[in-house]
Design an enzyme around this catalytic site. Structure first.
Site, PDB file in Angstrom:
ATOM      1  CG  ASN A 207      55.881  63.497  32.294  1.00  0.00           C
ATOM      2  OD1 ASN A 207      55.091  63.330  33.201  1.00  0.00           O
ATOM      3  ND2 ASN A 207      57.162  63.136  32.356  1.00  0.00           N
TER       4      ASN A 207
ATOM      5  NE  ARG B  49      56.000  59.241  33.860  1.00  0.00           N
ATOM      6  CZ  ARG B  49      57.057  59.613  34.538  1.00  0.00           C
ATOM      7  NH1 ARG B  49      57.705  60.702  34.223  1.00  0.00           N
ATOM      8  NH2 ARG B  49      57.499  58.869  35.538  1.00  0.00           N
TER       9      ARG B  49
ATOM     10  CG  HIS C  24      60.583  55.930  38.404  1.00  0.00           C
ATOM     11  ND1 HIS C  24      61.027  55.821  39.717  1.00  0.00           N
ATOM     12  CD2 HIS C  24      60.289  57.227  38.200  1.00  0.00           C
ATOM     13  CE1 HIS C  24      60.988  57.030  40.276  1.00  0.00           C
ATOM     14  NE2 HIS C  24      60.544  57.893  39.385  1.00  0.00           N
TER      15      HIS C  24
ATOM     16  CG  ASN D 219      62.464  65.872  43.491  1.00  0.00           C
ATOM     17  OD1 ASN D 219      63.136  65.947  44.525  1.00  0.00           O
ATOM     18  ND2 ASN D 219      61.337  66.515  43.343  1.00  0.00           N
ATOM     19  N   GLY D 220      62.123  61.912  42.417  1.00  0.00           N
ATOM     20  CA  GLY D 220      61.499  60.629  42.736  1.00  0.00           C
ATOM     21  C   GLY D 220      62.558  59.564  42.481  1.00  0.00           C
TER      22      GLY D 220
ATOM     23  NE  ARG E 124      57.505  61.403  45.612  1.00  0.00           N
ATOM     24  CZ  ARG E 124      57.584  60.890  44.402  1.00  0.00           C
ATOM     25  NH1 ARG E 124      57.281  59.633  44.191  1.00  0.00           N
ATOM     26  NH2 ARG E 124      57.995  61.626  43.383  1.00  0.00           N
TER      27      ARG E 124
ATOM     28  CG  ASP F  95      68.763  70.510  44.057  1.00  0.00           C
ATOM     29  OD1 ASP F  95      69.821  69.860  43.930  1.00  0.00           O
ATOM     30  OD2 ASP F  95      68.235  71.140  43.133  1.00  0.00           O
ATOM     31  CB  VAL F  96      71.318  65.629  45.438  1.00  0.00           C
ATOM     32  CG1 VAL F  96      72.746  65.145  45.497  1.00  0.00           C
ATOM     33  CG2 VAL F  96      70.381  64.567  45.972  1.00  0.00           C
ATOM     34  NE  ARG F  97      71.105  70.484  41.165  1.00  0.00           N
ATOM     35  CZ  ARG F  97      70.281  70.616  40.155  1.00  0.00           C
ATOM     36  NH1 ARG F  97      70.728  70.839  38.966  1.00  0.00           N
ATOM     37  NH2 ARG F  97      68.974  70.545  40.322  1.00  0.00           N
TER      38      ARG F  97
ATOM     39  N   GLY G 149      68.251  62.251  37.453  1.00  0.00           N
ATOM     40  CA  GLY G 149      69.060  63.452  37.705  1.00  0.00           C
ATOM     41  C   GLY G 149      70.227  63.213  38.650  1.00  0.00           C
ATOM     42  CB  ILE G 150      70.493  61.758  42.056  1.00  0.00           C
ATOM     43  CG1 ILE G 150      69.612  62.869  42.631  1.00  0.00           C
ATOM     44  CG2 ILE G 150      71.588  61.366  43.030  1.00  0.00           C
ATOM     45  CD1 ILE G 150      68.741  62.428  43.812  1.00  0.00           C
TER      46      ILE G 150
ATOM     47  CD  GLU H 224      70.437  60.779  33.371  1.00  0.00           C
ATOM     48  OE1 GLU H 224      70.675  61.837  32.770  1.00  0.00           O
ATOM     49  OE2 GLU H 224      69.331  60.207  33.330  1.00  0.00           O
TER      50      GLU H 224
ATOM     51  CD  GLU I 144      60.872  59.112  32.988  1.00  0.00           C
ATOM     52  OE1 GLU I 144      61.183  60.330  33.019  1.00  0.00           O
ATOM     53  OE2 GLU I 144      60.541  58.476  33.990  1.00  0.00           O
TER      54      GLU I 144
HETATM   55  P1  ADP Z   1      62.403  64.153  38.668  1.00  0.00           P
HETATM   56  O1  ADP Z   1      62.137  62.950  39.536  1.00  0.00           O
HETATM   57  O2  ADP Z   1      61.663  65.372  39.106  1.00  0.00           O
HETATM   58  O3  ADP Z   1      62.308  63.863  37.179  1.00  0.00           O
HETATM   59  P2  ADP Z   1      65.238  64.476  38.083  1.00  0.00           P
HETATM   60  O4  ADP Z   1      65.500  63.101  37.537  1.00  0.00           O
HETATM   61  O5  ADP Z   1      65.244  65.628  37.153  1.00  0.00           O
HETATM   62  O6  ADP Z   1      63.931  64.514  38.976  1.00  0.00           O
HETATM   63  O7  ADP Z   1      66.341  64.723  39.230  1.00  0.00           O
HETATM   64  C1  ADP Z   1      66.343  65.914  39.931  1.00  0.00           C
HETATM   65  C2  ADP Z   1      67.419  65.861  40.996  1.00  0.00           C
HETATM   66  O8  ADP Z   1      68.701  65.522  40.395  1.00  0.00           O
HETATM   67  C3  ADP Z   1      67.616  67.231  41.610  1.00  0.00           C
HETATM   68  O9  ADP Z   1      66.762  67.402  42.688  1.00  0.00           O
HETATM   69  C4  ADP Z   1      69.058  67.179  42.029  1.00  0.00           C
HETATM   70  O10 ADP Z   1      69.035  66.732  43.378  1.00  0.00           O
HETATM   71  C5  ADP Z   1      69.719  66.091  41.197  1.00  0.00           C
HETATM   72  N1  ADP Z   1      70.794  66.595  40.335  1.00  0.00           N
HETATM   73  C6  ADP Z   1      70.711  67.100  39.091  1.00  0.00           C
HETATM   74  N2  ADP Z   1      71.923  67.482  38.636  1.00  0.00           N
HETATM   75  C7  ADP Z   1      72.813  67.213  39.627  1.00  0.00           C
HETATM   76  C8  ADP Z   1      74.223  67.374  39.776  1.00  0.00           C
HETATM   77  N3  ADP Z   1      74.977  67.879  38.826  1.00  0.00           N
HETATM   78  N4  ADP Z   1      74.769  66.980  40.945  1.00  0.00           N
HETATM   79  C9  ADP Z   1      74.010  66.469  41.926  1.00  0.00           C
HETATM   80  N5  ADP Z   1      72.687  66.273  41.838  1.00  0.00           N
HETATM   81  C10 ADP Z   1      72.089  66.654  40.714  1.00  0.00           C
END
Ligand code: ADP
Length: 408
Positions: free
Chosen positions: A8, A98, A186, A216-217, A246, A288-290, A333-334, A336, A393
């Site tokens: 990927n 991918r 996606h 992130n996307g 974006r 980054d949401v965190r 990531g967000i 989950e 994926e």
């Molecule tokens: P990509 O689109 O690059 O594959 P991911 O699906 O890995 O992105 O998601 C990345 C985002 O998930 C990070 O930028 C972060 O904002 C968010 N994230 C990951 N873990 C957590 C968490 N425990 N709490 C809040 N947000 C999280």
């Protein structure tokens, strides 16, 4: 033992997995032997990080890895070197790539040859920030694994059955005919979620489902009986929800204003919309949401407010496309992991039939100890079920390639 390699390739990273190929036809794929990524391609601090069932977790700094095709070649070399050192008996016999854009015609995974590669080259202008990296990864893998069968899996393929109204813009017809369409992306993630629903929640799979892939996307997809009928993303991976960097949906008049009144060049506009907007642009802090959840800056709160509001709005819009809603699935990531973001999206959606369970929500995620990676976060009697399901994926890449390998 022959190996299946999934690749990927992004602008600055290559994610990969290595899985032993099952001998007999119909035998399911075993778990990967190793998976990981080369990050920092084109930067000063490239790294190979991976987790292997035989060798545990490993991190290794790499000598500077250039950007572009040579960078992807160097990154693949690093993976190859690791393979030679740690699994000297194994040979890569199948590679699954991918590819972001499959255009109008590629609705299925394809065996790669010179002709298909030329067609994918021609699609690069439709995804200028992604497709060239995917193609660089393919060319590097073809050079490194000359004997292997190479397969391309497309992010757009899962959406190719959209009805005309979800596939078009209201531009003169000739643009549609030449491929200016709402493709949706996606797709490998949505396909994996649709399959998981079919296996574990068959009644929901038969119904009307929105999958929210929030990473992130970020995008959402409307599934009817497991088939994509609409998506928040359009011609490019810019449309729909706001993302890490974006912009998401935007009035095209803003772009005309920036071009004509503010003197933006196409390159500056591209940088603005892809790299400087979204959560990063609105907060002025981070994509980054965190980090935004921890910040006390009002702009961080406003950026998350906007993200939540646009997610709610998209759920309303896709419910209208589906003619109602039976289930909502969070992934990415967000989706989950970000418990407070799910809570804020869901707590105002009682009107759509969601009876949200805050306690179940708080215990679902893959990034905190003791949490459940997947399961239901709505009350048992909720008219609309809400689930958290981790996406995979890489698994879809592996399974598609295996199917073509076994068909040869
Ligand atoms: P990509 O689109 O690059 O594959 P991911 O699906 O890995 O992105 O998601 C990345 C985002 O998930 C990070 O930028 C972060 O904002 C968010 N994230 C990951 N873990 C957590 C968490 N425990 N709490 C809040 N947000 C999280």
């Amino acid at each position: 033992m022959p190996l299946l390699l999934t690749l990927n390739a992004g602008s600055s990273s290559i994610k990969f997995s290595l899985t032993p190929l099952p001998g007999a036809k119909g035998t399911p794929l075993p778990a990967p032997l190793a998976h990981g990524q080369v990050s920092g391609i084109g930067g000063a601090a490239a790294r190979l990080s991976l987790r292997s069932s035989l060798h545990g977790k490993q991190e290794q700094a790499l000598p500077t890895v250039a950007s572009g095709r040579s960078g992807h070649e160097q990154a693949l070399d690093a993976v190859l070197h690791w393979l030679e050192q740690h699994l000297p008996e194994e040979k890569v016999a199948l590679v699954s790539h991918r590819v972001v854009h499959g255009g109008v015609h590629f609705a299925q995974p394809m065996r790669l040859d010179a002709q298909v590669l030329a067609q994918l080259d021609a699609l690069a202008p439709l995804a200028p920030l992604h497709q060239p990296h995917n193609l660089a990864g393919i060319r590097s893998a073809m050079a490194a694994f000359g004997q292997a069968l190479q397969v391309a899996c497309f992010d757009t393929a899962f959406h190719r059955q959209h009805p005309f109204v979800a596939d078009t813009f209201a531009l003169p017809r000739r643009f549609y005919d030449e491929g200016v369409r709402r493709y949706g992306f996606h797709g490998l993630s949505y396909e994996y979620i649709a399959r998981t629903l079919q296996a574990h929640w068959p009644a929901l799979h038969q119904g009307r489902v929105i999958v929210a892939h929030l990473g992130n996307g970020a995008s959402m997809c409307a599934l009817r009986q497991g088939v994509s009928i609409d998506s928040s993303m359009g011609f490019t991976a810019l449309d729909g929800l706001p993302m890490g960097t974006r912009c998401g949906q935007i009035d095209p008049g803003v772009l005309l204003y920036l071009l004509t009144e503010k003197g933006y060049s196409p390159e500056q506009l591209t940088e603005l919309l892809y790299q400087q907007s979204g959560l990063k642009g609105l907060s002025g802090l981070s994509n980054d949401v965190r980090e935004l959840l921890q910040s006390e800056q009002p702009q961080a709160g406003q950026a998350l407010d906007y993200f939540v509001a646009r997610c709610q709005r998209e759920i309303g819009a896709l419910s209208a496309s589906l003619g109602g809603l039976d289930a909502l699935v969070f992934t990415g990531g967000i989706g989950e992991n970000a418990v407070p973001i799910r809570q804020r999206i869901l707590q105002d959606l009682g009107w759509i039939g969601i009876d949200f369970d805050p306690a179940a929500n708080a215990t679902h995620g893959s990034s905190h100890a003791g949490a459940q990676p997947q399961g239901q976060i709505s009350q048992p009697g909720s008219r609309v079920s809400v689930l958290v399901l981790p996406t995979d994926e890489e698994r879809m890449l592996a399974e598609h390639a295996l199917a073509l390998w076994q068909a040869v």
